[in-house]
Write a protein that holds these residues in place. Sequence first.
Motif, PDB file in Angstrom:
ATOM      1  N   MET A 155       6.320   0.856   4.596  1.00  0.00           N
ATOM      2  CA  MET A 155       6.087  -0.526   4.180  1.00  0.00           C
ATOM      3  C   MET A 155       4.775  -0.632   3.407  1.00  0.00           C
ATOM      4  O   MET A 155       4.705  -1.300   2.380  1.00  0.00           O
ATOM      5  N   GLN A 156       3.744   0.038   3.888  1.00  0.00           N
ATOM      6  CA  GLN A 156       2.454   0.014   3.192  1.00  0.00           C
ATOM      7  C   GLN A 156       2.574   0.669   1.815  1.00  0.00           C
ATOM      8  O   GLN A 156       2.024   0.177   0.833  1.00  0.00           O
ATOM      9  N   GLU A 191      -4.079   9.870  -1.669  1.00  0.00           N
ATOM     10  CA  GLU A 191      -3.483   9.722  -0.342  1.00  0.00           C
ATOM     11  C   GLU A 191      -2.349  10.725  -0.133  1.00  0.00           C
ATOM     12  O   GLU A 191      -1.658  11.089  -1.072  1.00  0.00           O
ATOM     13  N   GLU A 248       4.294  -1.697  -0.516  1.00  0.00           N
ATOM     14  CA  GLU A 248       3.377  -2.760  -0.931  1.00  0.00           C
ATOM     15  C   GLU A 248       2.406  -2.264  -1.999  1.00  0.00           C
ATOM     16  O   GLU A 248       2.128  -2.955  -2.977  1.00  0.00           O
ATOM     17  N   GLN A 249       1.871  -1.053  -1.811  1.00  0.00           N
ATOM     18  CA  GLN A 249       0.939  -0.491  -2.791  1.00  0.00           C
ATOM     19  C   GLN A 249       1.622  -0.261  -4.137  1.00  0.00           C
ATOM     20  O   GLN A 249       1.049  -0.553  -5.191  1.00  0.00           O
ATOM     21  N   ILE A 300       1.557   7.812   4.900  1.00  0.00           N
ATOM     22  CA  ILE A 300       1.489   6.370   4.686  1.00  0.00           C
ATOM     23  C   ILE A 300       2.774   5.732   5.213  1.00  0.00           C
ATOM     24  O   ILE A 300       3.874   6.175   4.863  1.00  0.00           O
TER      25      ILE A 300
END
Length: 57
Positions: free
Chosen positions: A28-29, A20, A32-33, A25
């Motif tokens: 927040m995502q 990625e 989380e990842q 991105i």
Amino acid sequence: MEWGRAMGELSAAIDHLATEEVSEIPRMQLAEQLLELHWQMARLQAQIARRTGVRLP
């Protein structure tokens, strides 16, 4: 969780993050990842400790 499955999930998570474009991105995502990756590594470390008899004093 079985050892091989745990390694596969961890490897897949790392590969997914590696492909990625981090700047695209949402923060927040991404957080989380990274948090999920951390927990997968912690679970794997615990499994390794149990299987090898390593215990904290």
